[in-house]
Design an enzyme around this catalytic site. Structure first.
Site, PDB file in Angstrom:
ATOM      1  N   ASP A 221       7.604   3.666   5.839  1.00 39.00           N
ATOM      2  CA  ASP A 221       7.687   5.035   6.359  1.00 39.00           C
ATOM      3  C   ASP A 221       9.102   5.364   6.805  1.00 39.00           C
ATOM      4  OD1 ASP A 221       4.889   5.646   6.045  1.00 39.00           O
ATOM      5  OD2 ASP A 221       4.568   4.099   7.543  1.00 39.00           O
TER       6      ASP A 221
ATOM      7  N   GLU B 199      -0.259  -5.698   5.819  1.00 38.05           N
ATOM      8  CA  GLU B 199       1.112  -5.591   5.296  1.00 38.05           C
ATOM      9  C   GLU B 199       2.038  -6.564   6.026  1.00 38.05           C
ATOM     10  OE1 GLU B 199       1.098  -0.935   3.843  1.00 38.05           O
ATOM     11  OE2 GLU B 199       1.873  -1.409   5.807  1.00 38.05           O
TER      12      GLU B 199
ATOM     13  N   SER C 172       0.835  -1.205   0.000  1.00 35.59           N
ATOM     14  CA  SER C 172       0.000   0.000   0.000  1.00 35.59           C
ATOM     15  C   SER C 172       0.870   1.256   0.000  1.00 35.59           C
ATOM     16  CB  SER C 172      -0.865   0.056   1.260  1.00 35.59           C
ATOM     17  OG  SER C 172      -1.077  -1.205   1.790  1.00 35.59           O
TER      18      SER C 172
HETATM   19  O1  LIG Z   1       2.921   1.340   5.367  1.00 39.46           O
HETATM   20  C1  LIG Z   1       2.287   1.886   4.502  1.00 39.46           C
HETATM   21  C2  LIG Z   1       0.813   1.993   4.535  1.00 39.46           C
HETATM   22  O2  LIG Z   1       0.277   1.507   5.733  1.00 39.46           O
HETATM   23  C3  LIG Z   1       2.986   2.454   3.321  1.00 39.46           C
HETATM   24  O3  LIG Z   1       3.678   1.456   2.669  1.00 39.46           O
HETATM   25  C4  LIG Z   1       3.901   3.537   3.801  1.00 39.46           C
HETATM   26  O4  LIG Z   1       3.117   4.494   4.503  1.00 39.46           O
HETATM   27  C5  LIG Z   1       4.653   4.189   2.677  1.00 39.46           C
HETATM   28  O5  LIG Z   1       3.802   4.917   1.862  1.00 39.46           O
HETATM   29  P1  LIG Z   1       4.330   5.836   0.679  1.00 39.46           P
HETATM   30  O6  LIG Z   1       4.840   4.934  -0.400  1.00 39.46           O
HETATM   31  O7  LIG Z   1       3.113   6.615   0.274  1.00 39.46           O
HETATM   32  O8  LIG Z   1       5.403   6.725   1.216  1.00 39.46           O
END
Ligand SMILES: O=C(CO)[C@H](O)[C@H](O)COP(=O)(O)O
Length: 347
Positions: A189, A208, A125
């Protein structure tokens, strides 16, 4: 799903081929492409495209030739000569951060996906994974790979990734049917030098975790801002996302503050988009707990997991095999268990 070979009669094949033809005419070209190759790969065991050699069915030879010819004719023009674009030939997306995400995602797919052997693919995601799905969709459209990629079963980590899978024309499957996944691509993140991660900024952390720990290989895709120079918690200041069963949120929040020394533990609210807390794909709440720089992610993870009401914590320990970090100039740095190496690609 198309029935297995023994259930197809020659007349149903002809009828199905005709139905495909009628449907294709009334569809947009994008949908037409998707419908075309889905059907084509479903029929493949029964027909030989572009040649009239071996088939498993026994319609008359001339009928087989007619069906094969018709299917070939029906291939939309946009698909006939499509080739997976080279990363360096892609036009800029205009925003440096998007170029960075795309470069990381495309290179991660190109280098790690074994098109001819992988079958069950996890799609995570977030905003970076969008480019993973896009790249898989490009392989799907290329005649050289189509028959393999159309057989992929893609497992989602939540609502968004399910949409990405379907929008890219890929087959969607569920983890209950495919508990062992060949490879997973997901964002993060924050990533520390030991490939420990904080995830869950998009509130999808339970699925995830389920999907990434069910994978033989887990590849992280991210822009370079996600790379922590040393400890987790140094860059990502929003806290560790923790998914909790709704009636337990006050208890878990208190436990985080008193038992594991969280500086803050905040129930994630929907803001303008939703009055009240965010509800996850599993109907739970999220608490974001800030621990500052995390000395020992493994121990902290275990302590949080033991709290009554915690479904999962967004600390991913010893799970990822490699992380691809895209830079705004199109270069990509790769962090693996042996250390990191820079690779240059231009976008
Ligand atoms: O852990 C997640 C969602 O729950 C995402 O993988 C994470 O937030 C990274 O997102 P982005 O690619 O938009 O930076």
């Amino acid at each position: 799903m198309i029935s297995p070979a023994r259930h197809w009669s020659s007349s149903s094949l002809v009828e199905f081929s005709g139905r495909l033809h009628r449907n294709c005419i009334s569809l947009t070209s994008w949908t037409r492409e998707r419908r075309y190759w889905n059907t084509r790969s479903a029929l493949k065991p029964h027909l030989s495209f572009g040649s009239t050699s071996k088939t498993r069915l026994s319609p008359s030879k001339s009928k087989k030739i007619r069906i094969a010819a018709k299917m070939t004719e029906e291939m939309p023009d946009t698909l006939k000569h499509y080739k997976v674009p080279k990363i360096e030939d892609m036009p800029s997306l205009g925003l440096p951060i998007e170029n960075a995400k795309r470069a990381a995602a495309y290179l991660a797919v190109d280098e790690n996906l074994d098109i001819f052997h992988h079958r069950i693919i996890g799609v995570g995601s977030g905003s970076t994974v969008i480019y993973v799905a896009e790249r898989l969709g490009q392989y799907l459209k290329d005649e050289k790979f189509r028959d393999y990629v159309s057989q992929f079963i893609c497992i989602a980590t939540g609502f968004q990734s399910k949409q990405l899978i379907m929008d890219s024309g890929l087959q969607y499957g569920i983890i209950e049917q495919h508990p062992v996944i060949d490879i997973v691509f997901d964002g993060a993140d924050e990533v520390d030098p030991n490939l420990q991660l904080i995830k869950g900024g998009g509130a999808c952390l339970f699925q995830e975790k389920l999907i990434s720990t069910s994978a033989k290989t887990f590849i992280v895709v991210a822009d370079s801002s996600k790379r922590a120079p040393s400890k987790l918690g140094s860059h990502w200041r929003k806290g560790v996302p923790i998914e909790v069963v709704p009636p337990a949120y006050v208890r878990v929040r208190n436990d985080l503050l008193t038992k594991v020394n969280a500086k803050t533990a905040v129930l994630r609210e929907g803001g303008k988009a939703k009055a009240g807390p965010i509800v996850t794909d599993n109907s739970n709440f999220i608490i974001d707990a800030d621990f500052g720089e995390i000395e020992d992610p493994k121990t902290l993870y275990k302590e949080i997991k033991l709290m009554v009401g915690v479904v999962e914590a967004g600390i991913f320990v010893d799970n990822a095999a490699k992380a691809y970090f895209g830079n705004a100039d199109g270069s990509v740095e790769i962090l693996d268990k042996q250390g990191s190496a820079a690779r240059i690609t231009s976008v």
